[in-house]
Design a protein around this motif. Sequence first.
Motif, PDB file in Angstrom:
ATOM      1  N   TYR A  37       0.726  -9.091   0.010  1.00 51.66           N
ATOM      2  CA  TYR A  37       1.226  -8.588   1.276  1.00 51.66           C
ATOM      3  C   TYR A  37       0.725  -9.494   2.392  1.00 51.66           C
ATOM      4  O   TYR A  37      -0.222 -10.264   2.213  1.00 51.66           O
ATOM      5  CB  TYR A  37       0.723  -7.167   1.538  1.00 51.66           C
ATOM      6  N   GLN A  39       0.230  -9.492   6.968  1.00 56.49           N
ATOM      7  CA  GLN A  39       0.334  -8.777   8.228  1.00 56.49           C
ATOM      8  C   GLN A  39       0.076  -9.745   9.376  1.00 56.49           C
ATOM      9  O   GLN A  39      -1.006 -10.322   9.478  1.00 56.49           O
ATOM     10  CB  GLN A  39      -0.649  -7.611   8.293  1.00 56.49           C
ATOM     11  N   ARG A  45       2.401  -4.351   8.055  1.00 52.91           N
ATOM     12  CA  ARG A  45       2.126  -5.077   6.825  1.00 52.91           C
ATOM     13  C   ARG A  45       3.368  -5.065   5.935  1.00 52.91           C
ATOM     14  O   ARG A  45       4.017  -4.029   5.763  1.00 52.91           O
ATOM     15  CB  ARG A  45       0.938  -4.444   6.101  1.00 52.91           C
ATOM     16  N   GLU A  46       3.711  -6.226   5.368  1.00 51.96           N
ATOM     17  CA  GLU A  46       4.918  -6.336   4.573  1.00 51.96           C
ATOM     18  C   GLU A  46       4.633  -6.929   3.204  1.00 51.96           C
ATOM     19  O   GLU A  46       3.729  -7.754   3.037  1.00 51.96           O
ATOM     20  CB  GLU A  46       5.969  -7.192   5.293  1.00 51.96           C
ATOM     21  N   LEU A  47       5.437  -6.516   2.245  1.00 47.46           N
ATOM     22  CA  LEU A  47       5.356  -7.054   0.897  1.00 47.46           C
ATOM     23  C   LEU A  47       5.976  -8.437   0.869  1.00 47.46           C
ATOM     24  O   LEU A  47       7.116  -8.624   1.297  1.00 47.46           O
ATOM     25  CB  LEU A  47       6.079  -6.128  -0.081  1.00 47.46           C
ATOM     26  N   TRP A 105      -6.934  -2.978  -2.488  1.00 45.89           N
ATOM     27  CA  TRP A 105      -6.647  -4.100  -1.596  1.00 45.89           C
ATOM     28  C   TRP A 105      -7.813  -5.070  -1.550  1.00 45.89           C
ATOM     29  O   TRP A 105      -8.972  -4.668  -1.656  1.00 45.89           O
ATOM     30  CB  TRP A 105      -6.393  -3.622  -0.164  1.00 45.89           C
TER      31      TRP A 105
END
Length: 115
Positions: A37, A39, A45-47, A105
């Motif tokens: 991911y 950000q 936050r993006e995949l 994470w």
Amino acid sequence: QVQLVESGGGLVQTGGSLRLSCATSGIRFSNYAMAWYRQAPGKQRELVAGISSHSDTNYSNSVKGRFTISVDNAKKTMYLQMDSLKPEDTAVYYCATPIYTPTYWGQGTQVTVSS
């Protein structure tokens, strides 16, 4: 205990390359689906990319053709090879597991791409 530790971030110019690593411990690595991911400041936050336990891969449209996700089962490490970097790739990059609803994470590693 589960640990995900990213490394390999840094400052590069547009068009450059970086290889991010995510070292893992405390999981049965070969049985886990994993993901990267990112950000950027002020953004959600993006995949970016995911890899299944069967080694099937998926990429966001913004990085498809430029980034490659891979794993080394012997080293229990996941990688993200980033080529043809653009300023819009600037973000903190995180490794995570599983892919779509992560429960673990890493701490993140900064990638900055200058114009």
